[in-house]
Design a protein around this motif. Sequence first.
Motif, PDB file in Angstrom:
ATOM      1  N   ASP A  11      -1.633  52.230 -27.186  1.00 22.07           N
ATOM      2  CA  ASP A  11      -1.425  50.881 -26.671  1.00 22.07           C
ATOM      3  C   ASP A  11      -1.224  50.945 -25.160  1.00 22.07           C
ATOM      4  O   ASP A  11      -0.642  51.909 -24.647  1.00 22.07           O
ATOM      5  CB  ASP A  11      -0.198  50.248 -27.345  1.00 22.07           C
ATOM      6  N   LEU A  12      -1.684  49.931 -24.454  1.00 25.17           N
ATOM      7  CA  LEU A  12      -1.624  49.951 -22.993  1.00 25.17           C
ATOM      8  C   LEU A  12      -0.192  49.941 -22.456  1.00 25.17           C
ATOM      9  O   LEU A  12       0.029  50.276 -21.288  1.00 25.17           O
ATOM     10  CB  LEU A  12      -2.398  48.758 -22.414  1.00 25.17           C
ATOM     11  N   ASP A  13       0.777  49.555 -23.269  1.00 23.33           N
ATOM     12  CA  ASP A  13       2.182  49.580 -22.840  1.00 23.33           C
ATOM     13  C   ASP A  13       2.851  50.921 -23.122  1.00 23.33           C
ATOM     14  O   ASP A  13       3.997  51.139 -22.716  1.00 23.33           O
ATOM     15  CB  ASP A  13       2.973  48.471 -23.545  1.00 23.33           C
ATOM     16  N   ASP A  14       2.148  51.823 -23.796  1.00 23.34           N
ATOM     17  CA  ASP A  14       2.727  53.108 -24.192  1.00 23.34           C
ATOM     18  C   ASP A  14       2.403  54.215 -23.189  1.00 23.34           C
ATOM     19  O   ASP A  14       2.184  55.370 -23.571  1.00 23.34           O
ATOM     20  CB  ASP A  14       2.216  53.511 -25.579  1.00 23.34           C
ATOM     21  N   TYR A  15       2.401  53.881 -21.909  1.00 20.10           N
ATOM     22  CA  TYR A  15       2.051  54.880 -20.897  1.00 20.10           C
ATOM     23  C   TYR A  15       3.070  56.009 -20.812  1.00 20.10           C
ATOM     24  O   TYR A  15       2.720  57.157 -20.523  1.00 20.10           O
ATOM     25  CB  TYR A  15       1.872  54.212 -19.526  1.00 20.10           C
ATOM     26  N   ILE A  16       4.345  55.718 -21.081  1.00 20.84           N
ATOM     27  CA  ILE A  16       5.374  56.763 -21.032  1.00 20.84           C
ATOM     28  C   ILE A  16       5.160  57.772 -22.149  1.00 20.84           C
ATOM     29  O   ILE A  16       5.158  58.994 -21.921  1.00 20.84           O
ATOM     30  CB  ILE A  16       6.777  56.152 -21.119  1.00 20.84           C
TER      31      ILE A  16
ATOM     32  N   ILE B  68      12.210  55.157 -28.327  1.00 22.58           N
ATOM     33  CA  ILE B  68      12.697  53.810 -28.651  1.00 22.58           C
ATOM     34  C   ILE B  68      12.526  52.865 -27.464  1.00 22.58           C
ATOM     35  O   ILE B  68      12.084  51.712 -27.613  1.00 22.58           O
ATOM     36  CB  ILE B  68      14.168  53.868 -29.091  1.00 22.58           C
ATOM     37  N   TRP B  69      12.871  53.352 -26.262  1.00 26.88           N
ATOM     38  CA  TRP B  69      12.807  52.499 -25.066  1.00 26.88           C
ATOM     39  C   TRP B  69      11.613  52.849 -24.179  1.00 26.88           C
ATOM     40  O   TRP B  69      11.650  52.649 -22.970  1.00 26.88           O
ATOM     41  CB  TRP B  69      14.108  52.639 -24.273  1.00 26.88           C
ATOM     42  N   ARG B  70      10.555  53.341 -24.784  1.00 28.95           N
ATOM     43  CA  ARG B  70       9.394  53.793 -24.005  1.00 28.95           C
ATOM     44  C   ARG B  70       8.695  52.662 -23.251  1.00 28.95           C
ATOM     45  O   ARG B  70       8.014  52.899 -22.252  1.00 28.95           O
ATOM     46  CB  ARG B  70       8.391  54.487 -24.927  1.00 28.95           C
TER      47      ARG B  70
END
Length: 250
Positions: A217-222, A96-98
């Motif tokens: 997605d580039l923001d989903d690195y975690i 949720i907060w990834r």
Amino acid sequence: MGVGTDKRFWQFGGGGGQDVETGMPLYPGADSLDNALRWGFIRKVYGIIAVQLVLTTMVAATVVMNASVQHFLLQNFGIQIALLLVSILALIPLYIWRTTHPHNLIMLGIWTTLFSVTVGMTCSFYQPAIVLEALFLTAAVVLGLTLYAFHATRQGTDLTFMGPALYGCLLAMVVWSFIQLIFPPGPVGRTIFALLGAILFSFYLVFDTQLLISRFDLDDYIWAAITIYLDIINLFLYLLRLLGEQQRSS
């Protein structure tokens, strides 16, 4: 997103002096900007995975080498179950907060530490030589499959269609795990289970690496780091189990 000032990296299967971020695309249709952003994302994810693996090694080694900690964990079945459940349930808030920084990194560190304790408990059932053998074997398999995934993606070979089949196999393995709690298998059954688990997560590693290269997605690195980290750890645990069964039968 910072890509770094020196963009000259060795190219998989290509010439030594070519700039991989502006040369041959990571996947068909990617332009130089896509390459630059995606390489920055990939390096960030693998950097996080490297930290996770180092932390896991340190925590697991502490459990294995500290007799008092090992005895406490192994003698308290409730704590083992609690650690396992927390490790699984904690993936929900992590997802949720990834993309919420820095909470995602803090939660990732806590989750990795807790999960590493369960890895250490598993390793404590095997001789150190078997653990090291599984570790080196896992490193070799991960390196080979990662190189293959990069090469296949660059050549336009899309293996992400395997997703539903892999998920179905994973569910079957989970159900089989619970069945084994009620009907313990013999040596042959345990060996087959470990072998199938190692094969499954080998396929998952290629599948998730292709997602990392072209789909995440580039923001989903975690979340990308978590998926590949879990592939590596599960591959290691199944190889460890497989080698342990071979030792018992010899």
